[in-house]
Write an enzyme that holds these catalytic residues in place. Structure first.
Site, PDB file in Angstrom:
ATOM      1  N   GLU A 431       8.277  32.068  55.015  1.00 51.05           N
ATOM      2  CA  GLU A 431       6.892  32.526  55.445  1.00 51.05           C
ATOM      3  C   GLU A 431       6.699  32.846  56.785  1.00 51.05           C
ATOM      4  OE1 GLU A 431       4.561  29.075  54.884  1.00 51.05           O
ATOM      5  OE2 GLU A 431       5.055  28.696  52.528  1.00 51.05           O
ATOM      6  N   GLU A 530       7.737  30.593  43.299  1.00 46.12           N
ATOM      7  CA  GLU A 530       6.789  29.333  43.667  1.00 46.12           C
ATOM      8  C   GLU A 530       5.574  29.091  42.463  1.00 46.12           C
ATOM      9  OE1 GLU A 530       7.117  28.033  47.676  1.00 46.12           O
ATOM     10  OE2 GLU A 530       8.504  28.695  48.172  1.00 46.12           O
TER      11      GLU A 530
END
Length: 599
Positions: A431, A530
């Site tokens: 991220e 994910e």
């Protein structure tokens, strides 16, 4: 004293070592050479305070070099760590071969790598000497910390030597068992095939360019007859070879067989099959020399290049012929039903830096040890999540200066890789797109090129892992921003991770267009890392799975799919569970089982 990157070991919950090198008292004996090599020293990468370098030994003679030994000395620079050799000395330095790269066939070469500090000077190019060297030369090749060319996967990768061992990245399957009942093996054991013609061992090798490579098979044949093998590259489309594997006299006596093969750019599936009813000898390892190579992706095999034998009963066979479908731990544990459904595992929180080293210099490895033990027992790959992230990192980093943080990041990556060298994939940076949760502490440590520096460290200490740049919903949000960030990292990264949270309501066409665009612009293998659909309405969850999952699974550049939880009430996103705690499946799980998990 002998120094090796593989020597760093840390038992759970103890003070980690703060030195960059671990020394063990192993005596160096005199080594005999029956040939000599051209020895070169090449700077791979240089930054303000340090550098990485490779030393290459190329055998230009007609006889093999056995048990090499080289030396070099700096004026101001000093070595801090190294890999793919045993090191000793404190300037001058000495390097000797490891167990798997001690023999250099005529016309072939081996390389080992090192990292050092410049101590106010430039990166030096010392003369390499020793009994193995017929001429001492240095390389004029110099590079900065900018993105490397396509001939090298990263600035600090060890390009020309790759070792593939059982239960590690790049080892796909054995038609038989992994055993350790005969001494002399390296790694955790050896591959023992069934006593049957066609019984095979399969590996995956990723090559950054097409060309000739040298494969060396380490084996033991305690039988009375040859147990020769047929070596097939990519199902035979890139070569069929016969490998002579004569008796070694005992199952504890290990020898090597070397063969030159042609690999294609990208993923190569290498299958060694028995040509007799006795099966293969016990296979300890496969080493690959030449060009830039790393462990490949067993799950990316297409039907045209998949292995032919189906006799393996291990869970790894599912991953070797198809892309994996994995999941995460459940509330910090691995459920007993995990491998009933999934063939890849990611620790949800257990491998995050803040979970492992919440207190500075104190490691809590116990949860990860259990996860890796389970994965090894069931022969499924582990993906580490994550090395560097702006969240769930140790709070004590906030009290450190930039240089101190830089030291801690390197120690964290080094120690993780030393404890779990068989990690198949790593979410190295998570991220990092501005607006998500980039690691400000890493930028404070390394400057604006912090992502590249973190990947350099991961490449140095986990050379056989697939290194992934992972980010949040880059399929739906900040799509272009992620593409720009990934492209800027060039060949420092091996792959990109698309978390794929919050795709609810997107059509199959929209998802495919986004994935196609990422592939077309970034050009790196893709992992759906994910995926989940959070909705307590069974039909809404099912319809979204039916729209998205076939796109993931059938996309030629998606190499694997990891779902983010599967037990109702114990997932990160509310309503995303797929089975009840008692095992009763929701409709989306039933659909997955019938169409993908049991195929």
């Amino acid at each position: 004293m002998t120094i090796s990157a593989s020597d760093y070991r840390h038992p759970g919950n103890f003070l980690k070592r703060t030195t960059a090198l671990l020394c063990v008292g192993t005596a160096l004996t005199a080594l005999a050479f029956n040939a000599s090599a051209a020895c070169t020293y090449t700077i791979d990468s240089e930054w303000s305070t340090g550098f990485t370098a490779n030393i290459t030994l190329k055998n230009d003679t007609g006889a093999a070099i056995n048990n090499w030994n080289v030396n070099w000395q700096y004026s101001s620079n000093r070595m801090t760590s190294g890999w793919n050799a045993n090191f000793s000395g404190t300037n001058p330095y000495n390097a000797t071969n490891m167990s798997w790269n001690g023999s250099i066939a005529p016309g072939q070469s081996i390389s080992f790598g090192l990292q050092g500090e410049k101590n106010g000077s430039t990166a030096e190019r010392p003369t390499v000497t020793g009994a193995a060297c017929n001429s001492a030369t240095t390389s004029s090749v110099a590079s900065s910390s900018s993105t490397p060319t396509t001939s090298s996967s990263s600035a600090s990768s060890v390009a020309s030597a790759l070792l593939l061992q059982e239960a590690q990245a790049g080892f796909c399957r054995v038609d038989g068992t992994i055993d350790n009942n005969h001494t002399g093996f390296t790694g955790s054991g050896f591959a023992n095939t069934n006593n049957a013609q066609g019984a095979a061992v399969v590996w995956a090798i990723d090559a950054t360019s097409s060309g000739r490579r040298t494969l060396t098979i380490r084996y033991a044949n305690g039988g009375t007859a040859n147990r020769n093998g047929s070596l097939v590259i990519n199902g035979g489309s890139n070569g069929n070879y016969t490998v002579s594997l004569p008796t070694t006299g005992a199952w504890t006596t290990w020898q090597t067989a070397t063969i030159d093969v042609d690999l294609v750019q990208g993923n190569n599936i290498v299958q060694l099959s028995a040509t007799t009813a006795e099966g293969l000898p016990n296979i300890d390892s496969l080493s690959v020399v030449g060009g830039t190579v790393r462990a490949g992706n067993c799950g990316s095999v297409s039907s045209s290049s998949s292995v032919q034998s189906s006799s393996s009963s291990s869970s790894s066979s599912a991953a070797s012929a198809k892309k994996f479908i994995g999941n995460i731990t459940t509330s910090g544990a691995v459920r007993s039903d995990f491998t009933r459904y999934w063939n890849q595992i990611t620790p949800e929180n257990e491998s995050k830096w803040g979970s492992v080293e919440g207190t500075r210099n104190v490691y809590n490895w116990a949860p990860l040890d259990r996860i890796y033990a389970y994965a090894r027992q069931n022969n499924i790959p582990v993906k580490a999540h994550t090395f560097v992230w702006g969240a769930q990192s140790p709070s004590w980093l906030n009290n450190l200066s930039g240089p101190e943080v830089a030291v801690e990041i390197e120690q964290w990556i080094r120690d993780y890789c030393a404890r779990y060298p068989d990690t198949a994939m790593i979410d190295v940076v998570n991220e990092a797109v501005p607006g998500h949760q980039p690691a400000g502490y890493a930028q404070r440590a390394f400057g604006n090129n912090w992502i590249q520096r973190v990947f350099q460290l991961a490449r140095q200490y986990c050379p056989n892992s697939i290194l992934i740049l992972n980010d949040y919903n880059n399929i739906r949000w900040q799509h272009n921003e992620f593409i720009a960030l990934a492209k800027a990292q060039g060949n420092y990264i091996d792959a990109v991770g698309l978390q794929a949270h919050e795709l609810k309501g997107m059509t199959a066409a929209q998802v495919k267009t986004a994935i196609d665009n990422i592939w077309n612009q970034v050009g790196k293998p893709i992992y759906i890392s994910e995926y989940d659909i959070g909705d307590t309405n069974d039909q809404v969850q099912l319809q979204n799975f039916q729209a998205h999952f076939p796109v993931f699974y059938n996309h030629p550049h998606v190499h694997g799919i990891t779902l983010w939880g599967y037990v109702v009430g114990r997932t990160w996103i509310e309503g995303s569970g797929l089975i009840q705690d008692n095992g009763t499946p929701r409709p989306a799980m039933t659909w997955l089982i019938n169409n993908y998990l049991n195929q």
